[in-house]
Motif scaffolding. Structure first.
Motif, PDB file in Angstrom:
ATOM      1  N   SER A 113      -3.850 -24.255 -40.720  1.00 40.64           N
ATOM      2  CA  SER A 113      -2.933 -23.416 -39.967  1.00 40.64           C
ATOM      3  C   SER A 113      -3.565 -23.088 -38.623  1.00 40.64           C
ATOM      4  CB  SER A 113      -2.648 -22.130 -40.756  1.00 40.64           C
ATOM      5  OG  SER A 113      -1.448 -21.529 -40.358  1.00 40.64           O
ATOM      6  N   ASN A 114      -2.744 -22.858 -37.613  1.00 40.32           N
ATOM      7  CA  ASN A 114      -3.250 -22.644 -36.256  1.00 40.32           C
ATOM      8  C   ASN A 114      -3.429 -21.169 -35.912  1.00 40.32           C
ATOM      9  OD1 ASN A 114      -3.282 -25.373 -34.718  1.00 40.32           O
ATOM     10  ND2 ASN A 114      -1.332 -25.402 -35.826  1.00 40.32           N
ATOM     11  N   LEU A 115      -4.607 -20.863 -35.354  1.00 42.23           N
ATOM     12  CA  LEU A 115      -4.825 -19.581 -34.726  1.00 42.23           C
ATOM     13  C   LEU A 115      -5.170 -19.922 -33.266  1.00 42.23           C
ATOM     14  CD1 LEU A 115      -7.062 -16.649 -36.087  1.00 42.23           C
ATOM     15  CD2 LEU A 115      -6.227 -16.880 -33.764  1.00 42.23           C
ATOM     16  N   VAL A 116      -4.133 -20.184 -32.483  1.00 40.83           N
ATOM     17  CA  VAL A 116      -4.334 -20.673 -31.124  1.00 40.83           C
ATOM     18  C   VAL A 116      -4.910 -19.585 -30.228  1.00 40.83           C
ATOM     19  CG1 VAL A 116      -2.581 -22.469 -31.262  1.00 40.83           C
ATOM     20  CG2 VAL A 116      -1.903 -20.167 -30.569  1.00 40.83           C
ATOM     21  N   ARG A 117      -5.779 -20.016 -29.288  1.00 42.74           N
ATOM     22  CA  ARG A 117      -6.442 -19.079 -28.386  1.00 42.74           C
ATOM     23  C   ARG A 117      -6.134 -19.357 -26.923  1.00 42.74           C
ATOM     24  NH1 ARG A 117     -12.579 -19.346 -29.407  1.00 42.74           N
ATOM     25  NH2 ARG A 117     -12.185 -21.518 -28.843  1.00 42.74           N
ATOM     26  N   ASN A 118      -5.568 -20.504 -26.621  1.00 44.59           N
ATOM     27  CA  ASN A 118      -5.358 -20.900 -25.232  1.00 44.59           C
ATOM     28  C   ASN A 118      -4.384 -22.079 -25.184  1.00 44.59           C
ATOM     29  OD1 ASN A 118      -7.036 -23.409 -25.572  1.00 44.59           O
ATOM     30  ND2 ASN A 118      -8.598 -21.859 -25.976  1.00 44.59           N
ATOM     31  N   PRO A 119      -3.914 -22.464 -24.003  1.00 40.14           N
ATOM     32  CA  PRO A 119      -2.952 -23.568 -23.894  1.00 40.14           C
ATOM     33  C   PRO A 119      -3.475 -24.924 -24.372  1.00 40.14           C
ATOM     34  CG  PRO A 119      -2.835 -22.194 -21.950  1.00 40.14           C
ATOM     35  CD  PRO A 119      -4.039 -21.729 -22.719  1.00 40.14           C
ATOM     36  N   VAL A 120      -4.798 -25.137 -24.317  1.00 40.93           N
ATOM     37  CA  VAL A 120      -5.346 -26.391 -24.841  1.00 40.93           C
ATOM     38  C   VAL A 120      -5.121 -26.455 -26.346  1.00 40.93           C
ATOM     39  CG1 VAL A 120      -7.415 -27.807 -25.127  1.00 40.93           C
ATOM     40  CG2 VAL A 120      -7.046 -26.565 -22.990  1.00 40.93           C
TER      41      VAL A 120
ATOM     42  N   LYS B  47      10.468 -26.601 -28.745  1.00 41.38           N
ATOM     43  CA  LYS B  47      10.445 -25.139 -28.896  1.00 41.38           C
ATOM     44  C   LYS B  47      10.375 -24.727 -30.361  1.00 41.38           C
ATOM     45  CE  LYS B  47      11.011 -20.815 -27.455  1.00 41.38           C
ATOM     46  NZ  LYS B  47      11.349 -20.111 -28.708  1.00 41.38           N
ATOM     47  N   ALA B  48      11.067 -25.450 -31.235  1.00 40.90           N
ATOM     48  CA  ALA B  48      11.069 -25.106 -32.661  1.00 40.90           C
ATOM     49  C   ALA B  48       9.663 -25.233 -33.250  1.00 40.90           C
ATOM     50  CB  ALA B  48      12.049 -25.993 -33.422  1.00 40.90           C
ATOM     51  N   GLN B  49       8.947 -26.297 -32.863  1.00 38.12           N
ATOM     52  CA  GLN B  49       7.592 -26.477 -33.377  1.00 38.12           C
ATOM     53  C   GLN B  49       6.643 -25.451 -32.781  1.00 38.12           C
ATOM     54  OE1 GLN B  49       6.786 -28.544 -35.854  1.00 38.12           O
ATOM     55  NE2 GLN B  49       4.731 -27.674 -35.838  1.00 38.12           N
ATOM     56  N   LEU B  50       6.852 -25.119 -31.505  1.00 36.75           N
ATOM     57  CA  LEU B  50       6.041 -24.076 -30.878  1.00 36.75           C
ATOM     58  C   LEU B  50       6.228 -22.751 -31.606  1.00 36.75           C
ATOM     59  CD1 LEU B  50       4.216 -22.996 -28.612  1.00 36.75           C
ATOM     60  CD2 LEU B  50       6.281 -22.670 -27.232  1.00 36.75           C
ATOM     61  N   ASP B  51       7.463 -22.440 -31.983  1.00 37.04           N
ATOM     62  CA  ASP B  51       7.729 -21.205 -32.729  1.00 37.04           C
ATOM     63  C   ASP B  51       6.961 -21.190 -34.048  1.00 37.04           C
ATOM     64  OD1 ASP B  51       9.389 -20.296 -30.742  1.00 37.04           O
ATOM     65  OD2 ASP B  51      11.252 -20.872 -31.747  1.00 37.04           O
ATOM     66  N   LYS B  52       6.831 -22.373 -34.679  1.00 34.18           N
ATOM     67  CA  LYS B  52       6.083 -22.450 -35.930  1.00 34.18           C
ATOM     68  C   LYS B  52       4.593 -22.217 -35.692  1.00 34.18           C
ATOM     69  CE  LYS B  52       9.324 -25.534 -38.289  1.00 34.18           C
ATOM     70  NZ  LYS B  52       9.523 -26.880 -38.889  1.00 34.18           N
ATOM     71  N   VAL B  53       4.086 -22.761 -34.604  1.00 32.13           N
ATOM     72  CA  VAL B  53       2.675 -22.536 -34.270  1.00 32.13           C
ATOM     73  C   VAL B  53       2.411 -21.049 -34.063  1.00 32.13           C
ATOM     74  CG1 VAL B  53       0.897 -22.926 -32.508  1.00 32.13           C
ATOM     75  CG2 VAL B  53       2.315 -24.830 -33.304  1.00 32.13           C
ATOM     76  N   MET B  54       3.342 -20.380 -33.381  1.00 39.88           N
ATOM     77  CA  MET B  54       3.176 -18.951 -33.144  1.00 39.88           C
ATOM     78  C   MET B  54       3.382 -18.148 -34.427  1.00 39.88           C
ATOM     79  SD  MET B  54       2.139 -19.248 -30.203  1.00 39.88           S
ATOM     80  CE  MET B  54       1.711 -17.507 -30.115  1.00 39.88           C
ATOM     81  N   ALA B  55       4.201 -18.654 -35.338  1.00 38.98           N
ATOM     82  CA  ALA B  55       4.357 -17.999 -36.642  1.00 38.98           C
ATOM     83  C   ALA B  55       3.044 -18.059 -37.419  1.00 38.98           C
ATOM     84  CB  ALA B  55       5.478 -18.657 -37.440  1.00 38.98           C
ATOM     85  N   GLN B  56       2.326 -19.174 -37.290  1.00 40.37           N
ATOM     86  CA  GLN B  56       1.017 -19.290 -37.922  1.00 40.37           C
ATOM     87  C   GLN B  56       0.036 -18.294 -37.302  1.00 40.37           C
ATOM     88  OE1 GLN B  56      -0.137 -23.529 -37.767  1.00 40.37           O
ATOM     89  NE2 GLN B  56       2.032 -24.015 -37.902  1.00 40.37           N
TER      90      GLN B  56
END
Length: 261
Positions: free
Chosen positions: A98-105, A189-198
């Protein structure tokens, strides 16, 4: 703070603290050979995370990662070969990324690893982590003009600039993903929303750094005196040592054998 961390922090979505600790030799105990090899079984969760192995396994491990986190890449190098040759193919452990994104990369890679057949997600995932020492220095040494492209404009445009500057288009082409297909994924956008849900799920678990390890719903965390425990309510510090993750998995497997799970 390394040059890479300093550069990427300029692009950060929010503050995130890297856990510290060195990796140790794997100590995960092998279990008896199972009848069904689950090593090629991949399922997608409701929030777009990917699970390798038997989704009904008695021991479920979730790794919350940042692709720009050096500790995540190090943990992956230590844990992946052991898990893939022991408890995952036996169906006893399932591993969810699962993603815990920290930056645009991070966002760019999260969208590109999800670009293509879900069954081959872990091939792309492994490739990005395995080559981190190649593309992360490029991000650290990005020019002022590149950093400006990464930070300004509509998000898909920024992500395309990152993918181009860090040669990610070349990397995903090896997996049959064309530049046009990659661009579509970067604008999904739908996949981005999932990344942010993670990301939000990690926040709810009070994970403040990466990698964050959760075993059967409980966060694996390190205390100030160096002990690694599982908190019934979660905890703010994540273990980065494979020996700690291994010991916790072994303990969970033992509990399952004793009928405690």
């Amino acid at each position: 703070m390394t040059p890479a961390t300093k550069t990427l922090s300029l692009l950060a979505l929010g503050a995130a603290t890297l856990a510290t600790g060195s990796l140790a030799t794997p100590t995960l105990a092998s279990a008896a050979e199972g009848k069904t090899n689950r090593n090629g079984q991949v399922t997608v969760t409701g929030n777009g995370s990917y699970t390798l192995g038997n989704p009904a396994a008695p021991v479920k491990v979730t790794e919350y990662i940042s692709y720009t986190c050096s500790h995540c890449a190090a943990l992956h190098r230590e844990s992946d070969p052991v898990l893939r040759t022991t408890v995952i193919p036996q169906g006893k452990v399932a591993l969810t990324v699962s993603n815990l994104v920290r930056n645009p990369v991070d966002i760019t890679i999260a969208l590109l690893t999800s670009c293509g057949d879900p069954k081959t997600f872990f091939v792309r995932h492994n490739a990005f982590l395995a080559s981190q020492d190649t593309w992360l220095p490029k991000a650290a040494s990005a020019s002022e003009a590149q950093r400006k492209r990464w930070a300004e404009g509509e998000l898909p445009q920024r992500l395309r600039a990152i993918a181009s500057d860090l040669d990610f288009y070349v990397k995903v082409a090896h997996f049959g993903v064309t530049r046009s297909q990659a661009d579509q994924c970067l604008a999904d956008k739908a996949q981005l929303d999932k990344v942010m849900a993670q990301y939000n799920a990690a926040s709810q678990l009070k994970l403040t750094g990466t990698p964050g390890i959760v075993i059967n719903g409980k966060v694996l965390y390190a205390t100030k005196d160096g002990k690694v425990l599982q908190s019934p309510m979660g905890g703010p510090l994540q273990a980065t040592q494979w020996k700690d993750m291994s010991a916790a998995i072994t303990k969970a497997l033992a509990a399952n054998t004793a009928g405690q799970i």
